[in-house]
Motif scaffolding. Sequence first.
Motif, PDB file in Angstrom:
ATOM      1  N   ASP A  34       0.765  -1.227  -0.019  1.00  0.00           N
ATOM      2  CA  ASP A  34      -0.010   0.022  -0.112  1.00  0.00           C
ATOM      3  C   ASP A  34       0.981   1.219  -0.014  1.00  0.00           C
ATOM      4  OD1 ASP A  34      -2.795  -0.987   0.090  1.00  0.00           O
ATOM      5  OD2 ASP A  34      -2.229  -1.762   1.955  1.00  0.00           O
ATOM      6  N   GLY A  35       0.508   2.096  -0.863  1.00  0.00           N
ATOM      7  CA  GLY A  35       1.315   3.374  -0.954  1.00  0.00           C
ATOM      8  C   GLY A  35       2.845   3.243  -1.789  1.00  0.00           C
ATOM      9  N   THR A  36       2.973   1.705  -2.164  1.00  0.00           N
ATOM     10  CA  THR A  36       4.431   1.892  -2.581  1.00  0.00           C
ATOM     11  C   THR A  36       4.216   1.051  -4.148  1.00  0.00           C
ATOM     12  OG1 THR A  36       5.402   1.471  -0.680  1.00  0.00           O
ATOM     13  CG2 THR A  36       6.660   0.648  -2.205  1.00  0.00           C
ATOM     14  N   LEU A  37       3.337   0.264  -4.200  1.00  0.00           N
ATOM     15  CA  LEU A  37       3.028  -0.625  -5.527  1.00  0.00           C
ATOM     16  C   LEU A  37       1.696  -0.265  -6.138  1.00  0.00           C
ATOM     17  CD1 LEU A  37       4.476  -4.092  -4.566  1.00  0.00           C
ATOM     18  CD2 LEU A  37       5.765  -2.323  -5.464  1.00  0.00           C
ATOM     19  N   THR A  38       0.801   0.730  -5.293  1.00  0.00           N
ATOM     20  CA  THR A  38      -0.260   1.189  -5.440  1.00  0.00           C
ATOM     21  C   THR A  38      -0.416   2.588  -6.357  1.00  0.00           C
ATOM     22  OG1 THR A  38      -0.694   2.169  -3.507  1.00  0.00           O
ATOM     23  CG2 THR A  38      -1.315  -0.397  -4.051  1.00  0.00           C
ATOM     24  N   GLY A  73      -5.312   3.675  -4.261  1.00  0.00           N
ATOM     25  CA  GLY A  73      -5.178   2.262  -3.851  1.00  0.00           C
ATOM     26  C   GLY A  73      -5.412   1.254  -4.425  1.00  0.00           C
ATOM     27  N   ARG A  74      -5.579   1.175  -5.634  1.00  0.00           N
ATOM     28  CA  ARG A  74      -5.202   0.158  -6.821  1.00  0.00           C
ATOM     29  C   ARG A  74      -3.981  -0.215  -7.035  1.00  0.00           C
ATOM     30  NH1 ARG A  74      -8.452   2.221 -11.737  1.00  0.00           N
ATOM     31  NH2 ARG A  74      -7.240   3.956 -11.248  1.00  0.00           N
ATOM     32  N   ILE A  75      -3.760  -1.642  -7.121  1.00  0.00           N
ATOM     33  CA  ILE A  75      -2.534  -1.982  -7.566  1.00  0.00           C
ATOM     34  C   ILE A  75      -1.895  -1.577  -8.783  1.00  0.00           C
ATOM     35  CG2 ILE A  75      -1.163  -4.347  -8.359  1.00  0.00           C
ATOM     36  CD1 ILE A  75      -1.111  -4.117  -5.369  1.00  0.00           C
ATOM     37  N   ALA A 130       6.155  -7.147   1.736  1.00  0.00           N
ATOM     38  CA  ALA A 130       6.239  -6.861   3.369  1.00  0.00           C
ATOM     39  C   ALA A 130       5.200  -5.831   3.549  1.00  0.00           C
ATOM     40  CB  ALA A 130       7.763  -6.488   3.698  1.00  0.00           C
ATOM     41  N   THR A 131       4.100  -6.265   3.999  1.00  0.00           N
ATOM     42  CA  THR A 131       2.838  -5.495   4.244  1.00  0.00           C
ATOM     43  C   THR A 131       2.394  -5.563   5.610  1.00  0.00           C
ATOM     44  OG1 THR A 131       0.871  -5.230   3.024  1.00  0.00           O
ATOM     45  CG2 THR A 131       1.605  -7.393   3.480  1.00  0.00           C
ATOM     46  N   GLY A 150      -1.265   4.899   7.917  1.00  0.00           N
ATOM     47  CA  GLY A 150      -1.875   5.814   6.740  1.00  0.00           C
ATOM     48  C   GLY A 150      -2.950   5.269   6.183  1.00  0.00           C
ATOM     49  N   TYR A 151      -3.018   3.778   6.554  1.00  0.00           N
ATOM     50  CA  TYR A 151      -4.091   3.133   5.817  1.00  0.00           C
ATOM     51  C   TYR A 151      -5.036   2.372   6.843  1.00  0.00           C
ATOM     52  CZ  TYR A 151      -1.874   3.993   1.598  1.00  0.00           C
ATOM     53  OH  TYR A 151      -1.134   4.515   0.368  1.00  0.00           O
ATOM     54  N   ALA A 152      -4.395   2.285   8.141  1.00  0.00           N
ATOM     55  CA  ALA A 152      -5.215   1.572   9.479  1.00  0.00           C
ATOM     56  C   ALA A 152      -4.397   2.136  10.499  1.00  0.00           C
ATOM     57  CB  ALA A 152      -5.142   0.216   9.249  1.00  0.00           C
ATOM     58  N   TYR A 153      -5.050   1.909  11.802  1.00  0.00           N
ATOM     59  CA  TYR A 153      -4.426   2.039  12.979  1.00  0.00           C
ATOM     60  C   TYR A 153      -4.078   0.229  13.208  1.00  0.00           C
ATOM     61  CZ  TYR A 153      -5.888   6.645  13.348  1.00  0.00           C
ATOM     62  OH  TYR A 153      -6.174   8.193  13.102  1.00  0.00           O
TER      63      TYR A 153
END
Length: 227
Positions: A10-14, A18-20, A38-39, A140-143
């Motif tokens: 998320d945020g790196t390959l998207t 938020g889409r791949i 690694a996610t 940044g996407y969840a707690y």
Amino acid sequence: MVPPLALDIDGTLTTPSGRIDPRVFELLADWDAPVVFATGKAFPYPVALAHFLGRPETVIAENGGIAYVDGETAVLGDPAVPRAVVAAFEARGGEVGWGAGDAVNRWRETEMALSLDADEALLREVAATADGDVEVVDTGYAYHVKSPDLSKGKALDRVADAVGLSPEAFVAVGDSENDASTFAVAGESYAVANADATAREAADAVLDEAYMDGTAGLLADLRERGE
């Protein structure tokens, strides 16, 4: 030769939505070195991504709570305290925020994740008084409510050893505070331009472009360097 990679999703390959990004399939399917996804997502997500890329399913999930390599699954954390924290949070009126189905946590084995719409102050207050060690990580996407003993970096040490490499051989890319531990053990580390302050400070360099634009540019540079 291209280097092995440790890549956040998320945020790196998207894309920013938020889409791949489809370039993932162009650039990584034939990457001639190990690729570790690694996610912070639950275990099935990075496994599915590796599967549809036709790559070995070498993954770190749940912020280091699970490591999977060569068909062996290591569950490295105990979900008891995170689940108790979330139960206490809900008992005080807090809402997890994913709706009735809560597919975000359905397959989660070592931690719990709450929507960014959740009451962060209440969540941190409950976590601070928990009966056991626990931390709240904002990706940044969840707690994420997790053990402080778990991290992507520690899991990368384990995965690298399993594939016969040193973690220093890896190039890591990410965007969030949960990537800082990966950056600390990888030989090279890059934060995409949309990265938070913690990731930026931990990385060896911050890329000029954001999301997959930044990652794609770096992968092109790494491939050219390896020729």
